[in-house]
Scaffold this active site. Sequence first.
Site, PDB file in Angstrom:
ATOM      1  N   GLU A 132      31.787  38.343  50.310  1.00 16.19           N
ATOM      2  CA  GLU A 132      32.061  36.914  50.517  1.00 16.19           C
ATOM      3  C   GLU A 132      33.358  36.552  49.786  1.00 16.19           C
ATOM      4  O   GLU A 132      33.764  37.244  48.845  1.00 16.19           O
ATOM      5  CB  GLU A 132      30.846  36.133  49.972  1.00 16.19           C
ATOM      6  CG  GLU A 132      30.964  34.640  49.856  1.00 16.19           C
ATOM      7  CD  GLU A 132      31.127  33.923  51.181  1.00 16.19           C
ATOM      8  OE1 GLU A 132      31.978  34.343  51.974  1.00 16.19           O
ATOM      9  OE2 GLU A 132      30.443  32.908  51.391  1.00 16.19           O
ATOM     10  N   ASP A 133      33.984  35.456  50.205  1.00 16.17           N
ATOM     11  CA  ASP A 133      35.218  35.043  49.527  1.00 16.17           C
ATOM     12  C   ASP A 133      34.925  34.280  48.239  1.00 16.17           C
ATOM     13  O   ASP A 133      35.425  34.610  47.172  1.00 16.17           O
ATOM     14  CB  ASP A 133      36.136  34.220  50.450  1.00 16.17           C
ATOM     15  CG  ASP A 133      35.457  33.010  51.085  1.00 16.17           C
ATOM     16  OD1 ASP A 133      34.231  32.811  50.905  1.00 16.17           O
ATOM     17  OD2 ASP A 133      36.154  32.250  51.791  1.00 16.17           O
TER      18      ASP A 133
ATOM     19  N   ASP B 249      30.439  28.740  45.902  1.00 15.55           N
ATOM     20  CA  ASP B 249      30.747  27.428  45.326  1.00 15.55           C
ATOM     21  C   ASP B 249      29.421  26.790  44.888  1.00 15.55           C
ATOM     22  O   ASP B 249      28.905  27.120  43.827  1.00 15.55           O
ATOM     23  CB  ASP B 249      31.483  26.625  46.412  1.00 15.55           C
ATOM     24  CG  ASP B 249      32.049  25.305  45.923  1.00 15.55           C
ATOM     25  OD1 ASP B 249      32.151  25.104  44.717  1.00 15.55           O
ATOM     26  OD2 ASP B 249      32.386  24.458  46.773  1.00 15.55           O
TER      27      ASP B 249
ATOM     28  N   GLY C 102      26.692  27.473  46.262  1.00 18.78           N
ATOM     29  CA  GLY C 102      25.722  28.549  46.458  1.00 18.78           C
ATOM     30  C   GLY C 102      24.800  28.289  47.640  1.00 18.78           C
ATOM     31  O   GLY C 102      23.962  29.130  47.975  1.00 18.78           O
TER      32      GLY C 102
ATOM     33  N   PHE D 179      40.620  23.597  44.267  1.00 22.07           N
ATOM     34  CA  PHE D 179      40.631  24.099  45.634  1.00 22.07           C
ATOM     35  C   PHE D 179      41.607  25.267  45.728  1.00 22.07           C
ATOM     36  O   PHE D 179      42.807  25.113  45.478  1.00 22.07           O
ATOM     37  CB  PHE D 179      40.976  23.012  46.653  1.00 22.07           C
ATOM     38  CG  PHE D 179      40.633  23.472  48.033  1.00 22.07           C
ATOM     39  CD1 PHE D 179      39.323  23.397  48.496  1.00 22.07           C
ATOM     40  CD2 PHE D 179      41.592  24.060  48.838  1.00 22.07           C
ATOM     41  CE1 PHE D 179      38.981  23.890  49.749  1.00 22.07           C
ATOM     42  CE2 PHE D 179      41.253  24.560  50.095  1.00 22.07           C
ATOM     43  CZ  PHE D 179      39.950  24.464  50.547  1.00 22.07           C
TER      44      PHE D 179
ATOM     45  N   ASP E 136      41.327  29.671  52.858  1.00 22.26           N
ATOM     46  CA  ASP E 136      42.160  28.780  53.671  1.00 22.26           C
ATOM     47  C   ASP E 136      42.003  27.308  53.327  1.00 22.26           C
ATOM     48  O   ASP E 136      41.023  26.888  52.697  1.00 22.26           O
ATOM     49  CB  ASP E 136      41.786  28.933  55.146  1.00 22.26           C
ATOM     50  CG  ASP E 136      40.450  28.249  55.468  1.00 22.26           C
ATOM     51  OD1 ASP E 136      39.455  28.540  54.759  1.00 22.26           O
ATOM     52  OD2 ASP E 136      40.406  27.415  56.383  1.00 22.26           O
TER      53      ASP E 136
ATOM     54  N   ARG F 108      45.804  31.722  54.556  1.00 25.83           N
ATOM     55  CA  ARG F 108      44.985  32.938  54.386  1.00 25.83           C
ATOM     56  C   ARG F 108      45.837  34.166  54.087  1.00 25.83           C
ATOM     57  O   ARG F 108      45.381  35.109  53.458  1.00 25.83           O
ATOM     58  CB  ARG F 108      44.162  33.225  55.652  1.00 25.83           C
ATOM     59  CG  ARG F 108      43.027  32.242  55.905  1.00 25.83           C
ATOM     60  CD  ARG F 108      42.050  32.847  56.922  1.00 25.83           C
ATOM     61  NE  ARG F 108      41.220  31.839  57.562  1.00 25.83           N
ATOM     62  CZ  ARG F 108      40.077  31.373  57.061  1.00 25.83           C
ATOM     63  NH1 ARG F 108      39.650  31.798  55.899  1.00 25.83           N
ATOM     64  NH2 ARG F 108      39.369  30.478  57.729  1.00 25.83           N
TER      65      ARG F 108
HETATM   66  P1  IMP Z   1      28.910  26.890  49.201  1.00 27.33           P
HETATM   67  O1  IMP Z   1      27.867  26.964  50.259  1.00 27.33           O
HETATM   68  O2  IMP Z   1      29.037  25.511  48.612  1.00 27.33           O
HETATM   69  O3  IMP Z   1      28.736  27.934  48.116  1.00 27.33           O
HETATM   70  O4  IMP Z   1      30.297  27.093  49.928  1.00 27.33           O
HETATM   71  C1  IMP Z   1      30.914  28.312  50.017  1.00 27.33           C
HETATM   72  C2  IMP Z   1      31.986  28.287  51.092  1.00 27.33           C
HETATM   73  O5  IMP Z   1      32.847  27.140  50.968  1.00 27.33           O
HETATM   74  C3  IMP Z   1      32.894  29.486  50.908  1.00 27.33           C
HETATM   75  O6  IMP Z   1      32.414  30.593  51.605  1.00 27.33           O
HETATM   76  C4  IMP Z   1      34.220  28.977  51.413  1.00 27.33           C
HETATM   77  O7  IMP Z   1      34.291  29.197  52.811  1.00 27.33           O
HETATM   78  C5  IMP Z   1      34.206  27.492  51.132  1.00 27.33           C
HETATM   79  N1  IMP Z   1      34.945  27.184  49.870  1.00 27.33           N
HETATM   80  C6  IMP Z   1      34.423  26.781  48.696  1.00 27.33           C
HETATM   81  N2  IMP Z   1      35.383  26.575  47.778  1.00 27.33           N
HETATM   82  C7  IMP Z   1      36.561  26.869  48.383  1.00 27.33           C
HETATM   83  C8  IMP Z   1      37.941  26.860  47.937  1.00 27.33           C
HETATM   84  O8  IMP Z   1      38.300  26.554  46.776  1.00 27.33           O
HETATM   85  N3  IMP Z   1      38.865  27.237  48.867  1.00 27.33           N
HETATM   86  C9  IMP Z   1      38.535  27.604  50.144  1.00 27.33           C
HETATM   87  N4  IMP Z   1      37.265  27.621  50.595  1.00 27.33           N
HETATM   88  C10 IMP Z   1      36.286  27.255  49.728  1.00 27.33           C
HETATM   89 MG    MG Z   2      33.025  31.931  53.001  1.00 28.22          MG
END
Ligand code: IMP
Ligand code: MG
Length: 180
Positions: free
Chosen positions: A102-103, A106, A108, A155, A162, A168
């Site tokens: 995963e990238d 955040d 979770g 961010f 992205d 990207r």
């Molecule tokens: P979560 O479900 O809140 O953990 O969101 C995770 C997803 O939000 C990641 O897989 C990213 O695609 C996107 N995301 C969260 N923070 C960032 C950021 O700082 N930059 C780009 N994408 C983000």
């Molecule tokens: Mg992602």
Amino acid sequence: MPLPENYELVELFSADDIAQRVHELAARIDADYIKLGAKDILLVCVLRGACVFYADLLRTLQTPARLDFMQASSYVGQQSSGNLIISKDIENIEGQHVLLVEDIVDTGYTMQLLLKRLQDRKPASLKLCSLLDKAAARRYQVPVDYVGFSAPEKFLVGYGLDYNSYFRGLPYIAELILAE
Ligand code: IMP
Ligand code: MG
């Protein structure tokens, strides 16, 4: 969505930092899967943000890896009940050692739902490797087995991440600051 007109990029992790970290992670993963007795890994890229990290990790791992890709997004309903939409799924994973790549984790939310869904399909093991971990933003408990870097609550873009599909291709990870 057009590219923003006024913005600033503040580099947080250089291409060299990332390359070094990818090697460290790959070495740990190789050692762990030997201990686990796994002959191979099903390395799963969570599209699209993980694509660059995934390609580098794949080429650094010594453990034989088979590839697959999945895409998932989550929507929180008005009663805060969660829903996971899997728009690209992976093949049968029963009995396989699955490592999700995963990238960034955040809140979770997405990973918590996705891991639960995959665990129900009875893999031999299921682990998560995330390039970045915004631990301070966590609202849902997710075990991140391998973390590239701890990330601030900013961010971030680049190296796969992205903003409206832009940035990207940057070889480094930066904070994106949009001008007012
Ligand atoms: P979560 O479900 O809140 O953990 O969101 C995770 C997803 O939000 C990641 O897989 C990213 O695609 C996107 N995301 C969260 N923070 C960032 C950021 O700082 N930059 C780009 N994408 C983000
Ligand atoms: Mg992602």
